[in-house]
Scaffold this motif. Structure first.
Motif, mmCIF file in Angstrom:
data_model
loop_
_atom_site.group_PDB
_atom_site.id
_atom_site.type_symbol
_atom_site.label_atom_id
_atom_site.label_comp_id
_atom_site.label_asym_id
_atom_site.label_seq_id
_atom_site.Cartn_x
_atom_site.Cartn_y
_atom_site.Cartn_z
ATOM 1 N N PRO A 55 0.834 -1.208 0.000
ATOM 2 C CA PRO A 55 0.000 0.000 0.000
ATOM 3 C C PRO A 55 0.871 1.262 0.000
ATOM 4 N N SER A 85 -1.207 -1.485 -4.442
ATOM 5 C CA SER A 85 -1.505 -0.100 -4.825
ATOM 6 C C SER A 85 -1.113 0.109 -6.285
ATOM 7 N N ILE A 115 -4.374 2.207 -1.867
ATOM 8 C CA ILE A 115 -4.628 0.900 -1.276
ATOM 9 C C ILE A 115 -5.808 0.262 -1.995
#
Length: 136
Positions: A55, A85, A115
């Motif tokens: 993320p 991500s 995310i």
């Protein structure tokens, strides 16, 4: 082989840049992907999409370039089911759970996605992407 001469310019052993023909020009990544006859390519210059394993655009990254209706049939073992991500610079992309554009997960347009939501168990996109296809 005979010498090539055009308008007084010796074209033997010349690069295309040195010849400076008006019909010869540099092509962009999208046109190059199209001319190559198929799949987009990974980690080329100026990527259309950047995939990250963690993320917040952290961890390993993978850049992807593709023309419309081209993509990456398999992101590779280091990125399969690891992407958390994404940054989409250009295009609209379909994301898939399985290689060869199988198991549609969703469609994403230009933007930053720090995310991805949902896990493999619930059909979400986090740690669940194996292939992607540019559709626009």
């Amino acid at each position: 082989m005979s010498n090539i001469n055009n308008n007084g310019v010796d074209m033997n052993n010349q690069t295309l840049t040195e010849l400076s023909f008006s019909a010869v020009k540099e092509i962009n990544d999208e046109v190059a992907a199209t001319c190559s006859g198929g799949d987009g390519y990974i980690n080329g210059p100026d990527p259309d999409v950047i995939l990250f394993t963690n993320p917040g655009y952290n961890g390993g990254s993978l850049g992807v370039n593709a023309a419309g209706n081209d993509g990456v049939r398999y992101v590779g073992d280091n990125f399969n089911d690891q992407i958390s991500s994404i940054q989409i610079v250009r295009g609209t992309w379909n994301l898939f759970r399985d290689p060869n554009y199988q198991g549609f997960l969703g469609q994403f347009g230009p933007g930053s996605y720090p995310i991805l939501t949902g896990s493999y168990r619930d059909g979400g996109t986090n740690d669940n992407i194996a292939s992607l296809l540019r559709v626009g």
